[in-house]
Scaffold this active site. Structure first.
Site, PDB file in Angstrom:
ATOM      1  N   GLU A  52       0.867  -1.170   0.000  1.00  0.00           N
ATOM      2  CA  GLU A  52       0.000   0.000   0.000  1.00  0.00           C
ATOM      3  C   GLU A  52       0.907   1.225   0.000  1.00  0.00           C
ATOM      4  OE1 GLU A  52      -2.813   0.285   3.177  1.00  0.00           O
ATOM      5  OE2 GLU A  52      -3.769  -1.610   2.670  1.00  0.00           O
ATOM      6  N   ASP A  63      -6.165   9.299   9.355  1.00  0.00           N
ATOM      7  CA  ASP A  63      -4.857   8.828   9.798  1.00  0.00           C
ATOM      8  C   ASP A  63      -4.460   9.441  11.134  1.00  0.00           C
ATOM      9  OD1 ASP A  63      -3.963   7.141   7.542  1.00  0.00           O
ATOM     10  OD2 ASP A  63      -4.242   8.979   6.407  1.00  0.00           O
ATOM     11  N   TYR A 178     -10.945  -4.290   3.157  1.00  0.00           N
ATOM     12  CA  TYR A 178     -10.045  -3.848   4.222  1.00  0.00           C
ATOM     13  C   TYR A 178     -10.898  -3.661   5.474  1.00  0.00           C
ATOM     14  CZ  TYR A 178      -6.159  -1.101   6.282  1.00  0.00           C
ATOM     15  OH  TYR A 178      -5.146  -0.629   7.063  1.00  0.00           O
TER      16      TYR A 178
END
Length: 279
Positions: A52, A63, A178
Site C-alpha cells: 500500500e 490517519d 479492508y
C-alpha cells in the site's frame, strides 16, 4: 491486461500455501524521494506480499499522528501525485508481480483529473485504490471508472458498519475488503483478538473477497494472531514510525526492512500446526 489481476493471483497463490498476505503501508515520498524509492523497492525482498503506497495529502483525516506527519514530510519535500505514479512506474521496471495499491483521499485525485489519473495509474502499474473519504454513494465518480481501467476499488468495513450499510459498502468492491480493526484512526489501540475474529467471520458471510485486517497492528505477535483467521495483515504506522525515528536514510531503510522481515516471518508461521511436545 490479463483477466487475472495481480491481487487475485497473489491471494490465490497464498491460499495454496495456506498463509495470509503481509501488506505494508508507506507514504510515497517520505521522508524524501530517494529514500522512499529505496524503501519501496526493497519491500518484496524483505517479505511483503502486497504494497500500500500512500498518496500524500495535507488533511489526512482518517490517519493518526504518525501517517499525518509522514504526509507532511513528503509534501514538504515536493512529493506530488505525478511523482507517486512515477514511483510505481519505476518499481514495475524491476517487479511485475507484487501488487501495489494506492491509498489516500479523493481531493488529490480530483485535482489531478479522474480520467487522467486512472489512465496514468493503469499505465504505471497500479493494481488497486483505497480512497477513504469517497463513500459508495459516489461510486460513479471513481469506483466504476476505475474498474473500466482494470483497477480494483478496495472498500473499508469498520466495527460501526451495520448490517443495513454493509451491502452498499460491498456492492462494487473488488480486490479485497479492508477491515478496520478498531474504531478510530490509523496507529491507534491494538484490536481485541476475540472480537476481531468474530467480526471477520461475520464479514465472510457477506463476501467472497479476501479480507485484510489493519489499523493498530504493530508487532509480530499481533500480526501472527490476526493472520490465523484473516487473508491479509496490514501494518502501516509501525513502519512509518521507523522512518520518523531514524537519524539517517540508511537507518530508515534498515529499520523498515528489518521490521518487515520480522513481521513476514511471523505471518508466514501464523497457521503452522505445532506438534505436541512429547512428555
Amino acid at each position: 491486461m490479463s483477466n487475472i489481476s495481480r491481487l487475485e493471483n497473489c491471494f490465490a497463490e497464498l491460499k495454496q500455501q495456506n498463509r495470509p498476505a503481509l501488506v505494508s503501508y508507506l507514504t510515497a515520498g517520505d521522508p524524501d524521494a530517494e529514500t522512499s524509492r529505496r524503501l519501496l523497492h526493497g519491500l518484496p525482498n524483505a517479505g511483503v506480499d502486497i504494497i500500500e503506497l500512500g498518496m500524500p495529502f495535507s488533511d489526512p483525516m482518517a490517519d493518526g499522528p504518525a501517517i499525518q506527519k509522514a504526509a507532511l514530510r513528503a509534501l514538504k519535500n515536493g512529493q506530488t501525485q505525478a511523482k507517486t505514479l512515477e514511483m510505481v512506474r519505476s518499481f514495475r521496471e524491476e517487479n511485475s508481480t507484487t501488487p501495489i495499491v494506492l491509498m489516500g483521499y479523493y481531493n488529490p485525485i480530483f485535482c489531478y483529473g479522474v480520467e487522467r489519473f486512472l489512465a496514468d495509474a493503469a499505465n504505471a502499474g497500479v493494481d488497486g485504490l483505497i480512497v477513504v473519504d469517497l463513500p459508495p454513494e459516489h461510486d460513479e465518480e471513481l469506483c466504476q471508472p476505475a474498474a473500466q481501467h482494470g483497477i480494483d476499488f478496495i472498500r473499508l468495513a469498520t466495527p460501526t458498519t451495520d448490517a443495513k450499510r454493509l451491502p452498499k459498502v460491498l456492492a462494487n468492491a473488488s480486490g479485497f475488503i479492508y477491515y478496520v480493526s478498531v474504531a478510530g484512526v490509523t496507529g491507534g489501540n491494538a484490536p481485541t483478538p476475540a472480537r476481531l475474529e468474530s467480526a471477520v467471520a461475520g464479514l465472510r458471510e457477506h463476501t467472497e473477497l479476501p479480507i485484510a485486517v489493519g489499523f493498530g497492528i504493530r508487532t509480530a505477535e499481533q500480526a501472527a494472531t490476526i493472520g490465523r483467521y484473516s487473508d491479509a495483515v496490514v501494518v502501516g504506522s509501525a513502519l512509518v514510525d521507523c522512518i520518523e525515528h531514524a537519524n539517517t536514510s540508511d537507518e530508515a531503510v534498515a529499520r523498515v526492512h528489518g521490521l518487515v522481515s520480522e513481521l513476514a516471518e511471523s505471518v508466514r508461521a501464523s497457521r503452522e500446526v505445532r506438534e505436541p511436545q512429547a512428555c
